[in-house]
Design a protein around this motif. Structure first.
Motif, PDB file in Angstrom:
ATOM      1  N   PRO A   2      48.248  23.644  28.970  1.00 17.87           N
ATOM      2  CA  PRO A   2      47.668  24.995  29.039  1.00 17.87           C
ATOM      3  C   PRO A   2      47.102  25.292  30.432  1.00 17.87           C
ATOM      4  N   VAL A   3      47.365  26.493  30.897  1.00 15.88           N
ATOM      5  CA  VAL A   3      46.955  26.926  32.236  1.00 15.88           C
ATOM      6  C   VAL A   3      46.286  28.293  32.106  1.00 15.88           C
ATOM      7  N   THR A   4      45.185  28.490  32.823  1.00 18.67           N
ATOM      8  CA  THR A   4      44.483  29.771  32.805  1.00 18.67           C
ATOM      9  C   THR A   4      44.471  30.365  34.210  1.00 18.67           C
ATOM     10  N   VAL A   5      44.821  31.635  34.305  1.00 21.33           N
ATOM     11  CA  VAL A   5      44.621  32.370  35.551  1.00 21.33           C
ATOM     12  C   VAL A   5      43.250  33.019  35.414  1.00 21.33           C
ATOM     13  N   HIS A   6      42.322  32.535  36.244  1.00 22.29           N
ATOM     14  CA  HIS A   6      40.940  33.013  36.194  1.00 22.29           C
ATOM     15  C   HIS A   6      40.732  34.027  37.307  1.00 22.29           C
ATOM     16  N   ASN A   7      40.259  35.209  36.928  1.00 17.83           N
ATOM     17  CA  ASN A   7      40.028  36.270  37.889  1.00 17.83           C
ATOM     18  C   ASN A   7      38.527  36.503  37.990  1.00 17.83           C
ATOM     19  N   ALA A  36      40.584  36.767  44.588  1.00 19.49           N
ATOM     20  CA  ALA A  36      39.654  36.558  43.477  1.00 19.49           C
ATOM     21  C   ALA A  36      40.276  35.750  42.337  1.00 19.49           C
ATOM     22  N   ILE A  37      41.462  35.195  42.555  1.00 21.88           N
ATOM     23  CA  ILE A  37      42.177  34.492  41.485  1.00 21.88           C
ATOM     24  C   ILE A  37      42.211  32.989  41.757  1.00 21.88           C
ATOM     25  N   GLU A  38      42.018  32.229  40.685  1.00 20.58           N
ATOM     26  CA  GLU A  38      42.232  30.784  40.706  1.00 20.58           C
ATOM     27  C   GLU A  38      43.071  30.429  39.493  1.00 20.58           C
ATOM     28  N   LEU A  89      37.016  38.948  39.491  1.00 24.92           N
ATOM     29  CA  LEU A  89      36.612  40.347  39.557  1.00 24.92           C
ATOM     30  C   LEU A  89      35.929  40.749  38.251  1.00 24.92           C
ATOM     31  N   PRO A  90      34.771  41.415  38.343  1.00 19.62           N
ATOM     32  CA  PRO A  90      34.071  41.841  37.126  1.00 19.62           C
ATOM     33  C   PRO A  90      34.960  42.737  36.270  1.00 19.62           C
ATOM     34  N   GLY A  91      34.886  42.517  34.957  1.00 20.59           N
ATOM     35  CA  GLY A  91      35.636  43.344  34.024  1.00 20.59           C
ATOM     36  C   GLY A  91      37.105  42.994  33.906  1.00 20.59           C
ATOM     37  N   THR A  92      37.526  41.921  34.570  1.00 22.59           N
ATOM     38  CA  THR A  92      38.928  41.513  34.512  1.00 22.59           C
ATOM     39  C   THR A  92      39.043  40.256  33.645  1.00 22.59           C
ATOM     40  N   ALA A  93      39.869  40.325  32.644  1.00 20.36           N
ATOM     41  CA  ALA A  93      40.017  39.206  31.710  1.00 20.36           C
ATOM     42  C   ALA A  93      40.856  38.083  32.310  1.00 20.36           C
ATOM     43  N   ASN A  94      40.536  36.855  31.901  1.00 19.96           N
ATOM     44  CA  ASN A  94      41.383  35.714  32.242  1.00 19.96           C
ATOM     45  C   ASN A  94      42.634  35.790  31.376  1.00 19.96           C
ATOM     46  N   LYS A  95      43.670  35.094  31.796  1.00 19.66           N
ATOM     47  CA  LYS A  95      44.919  35.117  31.035  1.00 19.66           C
ATOM     48  C   LYS A  95      45.428  33.682  30.922  1.00 19.66           C
TER      49      LYS A  95
END
Length: 74
Positions: free
Chosen positions: A9-14, A43-45, A16-22
């Motif tokens: 499992p991999v998460t794209v973490h953003n 702003a992405i990891e 930026l306020p109000g932006t959901a991770n995916k």
């Protein structure tokens, strides 16, 4: 790069306020998605789960270089 095709499992973490991770089931899909979010790239990891609430983090220049490599191979 075997990890690219892993089903870890991999998460794209953003950040930026109000932006959901995916969440994604492959690193390749996560990298392709991050590449589509070019305006938000600073702003992405990408967080790769390694177990026991631990992660490998890819961000910044390393992520940008990986996006170029993955997306140019298509």
């Amino acid at each position: 790069m075997m990890l690219m095709y892993s089903t870890t499992p991999v998460t794209v973490h953003n950040w930026l306020p109000g932006t959901a991770n995916k969440d994604f089931i492959s690193l390749q899909a996560a990298i392709e998605y991050a590449g589509e979010q070019g305006d938000e790239l600073p702003a992405i990891e990408i967080l790769i789960r390694t177990g026991n609430h631990r992660y490998v983090t890819i961000g910044g220049k390393q992520l940008a270089d990986l996006i170029v490599r993955v997306c140019s191979s298509h």
